[in-house]
Design a protein around this motif. Structure first.
Motif, PDB file in Angstrom:
ATOM      1  N   LYS A 202      37.602 -72.712  24.492  1.00 53.24           N
ATOM      2  CA  LYS A 202      36.587 -72.208  25.443  1.00 53.24           C
ATOM      3  C   LYS A 202      36.042 -73.344  26.319  1.00 53.24           C
ATOM      4  CE  LYS A 202      33.970 -70.588  22.081  1.00 53.24           C
ATOM      5  NZ  LYS A 202      34.806 -70.978  20.926  1.00 53.24           N
ATOM      6  N   THR A 203      35.553 -74.402  25.668  1.00 58.28           N
ATOM      7  CA  THR A 203      34.963 -75.514  26.421  1.00 58.28           C
ATOM      8  C   THR A 203      36.004 -76.150  27.346  1.00 58.28           C
ATOM      9  OG1 THR A 203      33.341 -75.941  24.695  1.00 58.28           O
ATOM     10  CG2 THR A 203      33.800 -77.755  26.189  1.00 58.28           C
TER      11      THR A 203
ATOM     12  N   LYS B 114      48.275 -83.111  22.559  1.00 61.39           N
ATOM     13  CA  LYS B 114      48.314 -81.785  21.930  1.00 61.39           C
ATOM     14  C   LYS B 114      48.124 -80.716  23.008  1.00 61.39           C
ATOM     15  CE  LYS B 114      44.898 -80.813  19.097  1.00 61.39           C
ATOM     16  NZ  LYS B 114      43.903 -80.811  18.056  1.00 61.39           N
TER      17      LYS B 114
ATOM     18  N   GLU C  28      28.171 -71.553  25.550  1.00 67.82           N
ATOM     19  CA  GLU C  28      27.373 -71.156  24.375  1.00 67.82           C
ATOM     20  C   GLU C  28      25.874 -71.381  24.605  1.00 67.82           C
ATOM     21  OE1 GLU C  28      28.943 -71.551  20.590  1.00 67.82           O
ATOM     22  OE2 GLU C  28      30.958 -72.125  21.231  1.00 67.82           O
TER      23      GLU C  28
ATOM     24  N   ARG D  89      45.613 -82.248  25.624  1.00 67.62           N
ATOM     25  CA  ARG D  89      44.606 -83.277  25.308  1.00 67.62           C
ATOM     26  C   ARG D  89      45.140 -84.100  24.149  1.00 67.62           C
ATOM     27  NH1 ARG D  89      38.519 -80.630  25.457  1.00 67.62           N
ATOM     28  NH2 ARG D  89      37.873 -82.581  26.384  1.00 67.62           N
TER      29      ARG D  89
ATOM     30  N   HIS E 164      31.048 -67.573  20.474  1.00 65.60           N
ATOM     31  CA  HIS E 164      31.914 -67.138  19.384  1.00 65.60           C
ATOM     32  C   HIS E 164      31.237 -66.025  18.597  1.00 65.60           C
ATOM     33  CE1 HIS E 164      29.836 -70.733  17.626  1.00 65.60           C
ATOM     34  NE2 HIS E 164      29.520 -69.798  16.768  1.00 65.60           N
TER      35      HIS E 164
ATOM     36  N   PRO F 231      37.176 -68.024  18.534  1.00 60.44           N
ATOM     37  CA  PRO F 231      36.671 -68.861  17.452  1.00 60.44           C
ATOM     38  C   PRO F 231      36.565 -70.333  17.860  1.00 60.44           C
ATOM     39  CG  PRO F 231      38.909 -68.100  16.982  1.00 60.44           C
ATOM     40  CD  PRO F 231      38.494 -67.441  18.245  1.00 60.44           C
TER      41      PRO F 231
ATOM     42  N   GLY G 221      37.329 -73.989  18.447  1.00 55.58           N
ATOM     43  CA  GLY G 221      38.603 -74.682  18.651  1.00 55.58           C
ATOM     44  C   GLY G 221      39.619 -73.872  19.447  1.00 55.58           C
ATOM     45  N   SER G 222      39.230 -72.678  19.908  1.00 52.89           N
ATOM     46  CA  SER G 222      40.196 -71.837  20.626  1.00 52.89           C
ATOM     47  C   SER G 222      40.382 -72.278  22.081  1.00 52.89           C
ATOM     48  CB  SER G 222      39.779 -70.362  20.556  1.00 52.89           C
ATOM     49  OG  SER G 222      38.494 -70.186  21.084  1.00 52.89           O
TER      50      SER G 222
ATOM     51  N   ILE H 142      46.597 -77.722  24.297  1.00 52.87           N
ATOM     52  CA  ILE H 142      45.401 -76.937  23.942  1.00 52.87           C
ATOM     53  C   ILE H 142      45.472 -75.559  24.606  1.00 52.87           C
ATOM     54  CG2 ILE H 142      42.866 -76.906  23.981  1.00 52.87           C
ATOM     55  CD1 ILE H 142      44.003 -79.289  22.401  1.00 52.87           C
TER      56      ILE H 142
HETATM   57  N1  LIG Z   1      38.928 -85.028  23.769  1.00 53.45           N
HETATM   58  C1  LIG Z   1      39.805 -84.330  23.053  1.00 53.45           C
HETATM   59  N2  LIG Z   1      40.978 -84.857  22.653  1.00 53.45           N
HETATM   60  C2  LIG Z   1      41.862 -84.147  21.938  1.00 53.45           C
HETATM   61  N3  LIG Z   1      41.682 -82.878  21.551  1.00 53.45           N
HETATM   62  C3  LIG Z   1      40.539 -82.302  21.896  1.00 53.45           C
HETATM   63  C4  LIG Z   1      39.546 -82.989  22.658  1.00 53.45           C
HETATM   64  N4  LIG Z   1      38.516 -82.151  22.844  1.00 53.45           N
HETATM   65  C5  LIG Z   1      38.851 -81.001  22.231  1.00 53.45           C
HETATM   66  N5  LIG Z   1      40.057 -81.098  21.657  1.00 53.45           N
HETATM   67  C6  LIG Z   1      40.754 -80.041  20.907  1.00 53.45           C
HETATM   68  O1  LIG Z   1      41.001 -78.965  21.790  1.00 53.45           O
HETATM   69  C7  LIG Z   1      40.882 -77.721  21.118  1.00 53.45           C
HETATM   70  C8  LIG Z   1      39.955 -76.825  21.874  1.00 53.45           C
HETATM   71  O2  LIG Z   1      38.675 -77.430  21.898  1.00 53.45           O
HETATM   72  P1  LIG Z   1      37.443 -76.754  22.651  1.00 53.45           P
HETATM   73  O3  LIG Z   1      36.303 -77.687  22.560  1.00 53.45           O
HETATM   74  O4  LIG Z   1      37.897 -76.322  23.986  1.00 53.45           O
HETATM   75  O5  LIG Z   1      37.219 -75.463  21.732  1.00 53.45           O
HETATM   76  P2  LIG Z   1      36.021 -74.397  21.743  1.00 53.45           P
HETATM   77  O6  LIG Z   1      36.645 -73.055  21.767  1.00 53.45           O
HETATM   78  O7  LIG Z   1      35.059 -74.742  22.818  1.00 53.45           O
HETATM   79  O8  LIG Z   1      35.375 -74.639  20.311  1.00 53.45           O
HETATM   80  P3  LIG Z   1      33.816 -74.518  19.843  1.00 53.45           P
HETATM   81  O9  LIG Z   1      33.541 -73.051  19.679  1.00 53.45           O
HETATM   82  O10 LIG Z   1      33.812 -75.228  18.522  1.00 53.45           O
HETATM   83  O11 LIG Z   1      32.971 -75.183  20.869  1.00 53.45           O
HETATM   84  C9  LIG Z   1      40.411 -78.054  19.696  1.00 53.45           C
HETATM   85  O12 LIG Z   1      41.522 -77.988  18.840  1.00 53.45           O
HETATM   86  C10 LIG Z   1      39.902 -79.471  19.799  1.00 53.45           C
HETATM   87  O13 LIG Z   1      40.089 -80.177  18.585  1.00 53.45           O
END
Ligand SMILES: Nc1ncnc2c1ncn2[C@@H]1O[C@H](COP(=O)(O)OP(=O)(O)OP(=O)(O)O)[C@@H](O)[C@H]1O
Ligand SMILES: [Mg+2]
Length: 235
Positions: free
Chosen positions: A43-44, A17, A155, A14, A187, A38, A40-41, A19
């Protein structure tokens, strides 16, 4: 495997980067599977890729026997997004009727899901005036329309009081008992114990997977928090 979810060598980038560098996981049907990690790991990002709304750089995702994002899956997956996808200027029943129409579902199914999440008495209330927990339950009701076999819940219990969380988990178990598959991100490590199996995630990688009992036994602890910490320290 036809009924569950099979992810093989998934890579997601993404904004340039990486992910998810390389993820392989199997989700068995009829189970409650926890995706724990945690903030940013990833999940979404993983849940979005299973639903088919996330571009992937490499790998394969097979959902109920079809490639993720296939037209055939549209009514077979229920997706509860991290920020509740409901219209706050509509009432509960209007929200549900709107989504039911898109999914080709009847008024009966609207009443069924309202009852399932215990919002029948709030049906004429504007979604903007619902409490946080009621809002979460309305969003869950929209995800349940069409009786999906696979529920992807991002979540779903965040910000809810312990009683409401327990009630929702009871509902998740009832749905799993009916044969539905639930993939639930969190989380909160103490929710892990309520899942049949778990994937512990860190920086887009699965640190470990297994039943809560097995994971705790392998780390020689009673606390899921400690399992996670010991795995992080090992890597
Ligand atoms: N649209 C995007 N563009 C670039 N990076 C992104 C984008 N969306 C998410 N990320 C990055 O991808 C990584 C994973 O994000 P994600 O939302 O999947 O994490 P998460 O585990 O669901 O976190 P949370 O518990 O805060 O919801 C993070 O480092 C986030 O900054
Ligand atoms: Mg998230």
């Amino acid at each position: 495997m036809q009924d569950g979810v099979s992810i093989c060598d998934l890579k997601i980038i993404r904004d340039g980067k990486t992910i998810i560098p390389n993820l392989t996981m199997q989700i068995e049907p009829g189970m409650i599977v926890g995706l724990l990690g945690p903030s940013g790991s990833g999940k979404t990002t993983i849940l979005r890729s299973i639903v088919g709304v996330q571009a992937i750089a490499a790998g394969t995702i097979t959902v109920l026997g079809y490639p993720a994002g296939s037209k055939e899956l549209r009514t077979r997956i229920g997706y509860f997004t991290q920020s509740a996808s409901i219209y706050t200027d509509l009432t509960c029943i209007e929200n549900l009727r709107y989504f039911a129409q898109i999914l080709g579902q009847s008024e009966i199914s609207v009443q069924e899901v309202l009852e399932l999440v215990d919002l029948t008495k709030n049906q004429k209330q504007l979604a903007s005036s619902l409490s946080g927990g009621e809002r979460a339950r309305l969003a869950l009701a929209t995800a349940l329309l069409g009786k999906p076999e696979l529920l992807i819940l991002d979540e779903p219990t965040v910000g809810l009081d312990p009683v409401l969380r327990r009630d929702l988990w009871n509902l998740f178990h009832r749905l799993a008992d009916q044969g539905k598959t639930l993939l639930i991100s969190s989380h909160v490590m103490d929710e892990a114990d309520r899942c049949d199996s778990l994937f512990l995630l860190r920086e887009g990688c699965a640190l470990a997977s297994g039943t809560p009992v097995d994971l705790k036994a392998s780390a020689n602890t009673e606390e899921m928090d400690e399992v996670f910490i010991s795995l992080v320290e090992k890597t």
